[in-house]
Write a protein that holds these residues in place. Structure first.
Motif, PDB file in Angstrom:
ATOM      1  N   ASP A  65       1.039  -1.057  -0.189  1.00 52.49           N
ATOM      2  CA  ASP A  65      -0.055  -0.378   0.075  1.00 52.49           C
ATOM      3  C   ASP A  65       1.011   1.116   0.168  1.00 52.49           C
ATOM      4  O   ASP A  65       0.519   1.879  -0.537  1.00 52.49           O
ATOM      5  N   ALA A  68       2.261   1.281  -3.165  1.00 50.71           N
ATOM      6  CA  ALA A  68       1.600   2.292  -4.639  1.00 50.71           C
ATOM      7  C   ALA A  68       0.868   3.585  -4.403  1.00 50.71           C
ATOM      8  O   ALA A  68       1.021   4.451  -5.296  1.00 50.71           O
ATOM      9  N   ARG A  69       0.914   3.901  -2.946  1.00 42.28           N
ATOM     10  CA  ARG A  69       0.750   5.954  -2.873  1.00 42.28           C
ATOM     11  C   ARG A  69       2.119   6.509  -3.240  1.00 42.28           C
ATOM     12  O   ARG A  69       1.682   7.153  -4.237  1.00 42.28           O
ATOM     13  N   CYS A  72       2.011   5.914  -6.713  1.00 37.59           N
ATOM     14  CA  CYS A  72       0.405   7.495  -7.578  1.00 37.59           C
ATOM     15  C   CYS A  72       0.859   8.875  -7.120  1.00 37.59           C
ATOM     16  O   CYS A  72       0.582   9.166  -7.813  1.00 37.59           O
ATOM     17  N   HIS A 120      -1.717   1.776  -9.692  1.00 40.08           N
ATOM     18  CA  HIS A 120      -2.862   2.653  -9.534  1.00 40.08           C
ATOM     19  C   HIS A 120      -4.305   1.987  -9.114  1.00 40.08           C
ATOM     20  O   HIS A 120      -4.959   2.480  -8.297  1.00 40.08           O
ATOM     21  N   TYR A 123      -3.670   1.785  -5.384  1.00 40.01           N
ATOM     22  CA  TYR A 123      -3.960   2.752  -4.742  1.00 40.01           C
ATOM     23  C   TYR A 123      -5.279   3.050  -4.698  1.00 40.01           C
ATOM     24  O   TYR A 123      -6.015   3.978  -3.604  1.00 40.01           O
ATOM     25  N   ALA A 129      -7.943   7.882  -1.928  1.00 36.92           N
ATOM     26  CA  ALA A 129      -6.926   9.323  -2.789  1.00 36.92           C
ATOM     27  C   ALA A 129      -7.144  10.552  -3.044  1.00 36.92           C
ATOM     28  O   ALA A 129      -8.672  10.761  -2.650  1.00 36.92           O
TER      29      ALA A 129
END
Length: 134
Positions: A65, A68-69, A72, A120, A123, A129
């Motif tokens: 996680d 991914a953050r 992105c 993506h 995320y 987000a």
């Protein structure tokens, strides 16, 4: 330089126990000729801006996680001709957003389109987000 196609491959790199960073730019060769510049002041910075990939100690969610953050947060740079890549190096200072500035950079791997799509998806499915921290 190898191309990583899955988040799991990026997680495996963390086992190398090196300080790994993510950078969006045209790539290592272009970066040698063009140091990072603070876009607001126009000042040349004493290293290349990058973001740490290792999650901080307060992060209790899966490492995937966090990755991914991180990936992105700068996807918009793809439209500017930048590509995401993993590197290691020495932190010499910090930029205007408190991001590490690296010298003695060693390129590690490119992030492939498949990995970007996976990041993506993860995320947007697992994170809220766009919500600000407070």
């Amino acid at each position: 330089m190898p191309v990583l196609t899955k988040l799991d491959q990026l997680i495996e790199l963390m086992a190398m126990d090196l300080p790994l960073f993510l950078r969006y730019s045209p790539g290592p060769e272009a970066d040698v000729a063009h140091p990072s510049v603070d876009h607001e002041s126009g000042l040349q910075m004493p290293g290349h801006s990058a973001n740490p990939l290792r999650p901080p100690s307060w992060w209790t969610l899966p490492t995937e996680d966090w990755m991914a953050r991180r990936i992105c947060q700068y996807l918009r740079k793809l439209d500017e001709g930048a590509r995401p890549w993993v590197l290691t190096g020495e932190v010499t200072s910090h930029g205007p957003d408190n991001e590490p500035l690296l010298v003695n950079v060693t390129p590690v791997a490119w992030l492939g389109d498949e990995l970007l799509a996976e990041a993506h998806q993860r995320y947007t499915e697992r994170m809220n987000a766009g919500k600000s921290s407070a």
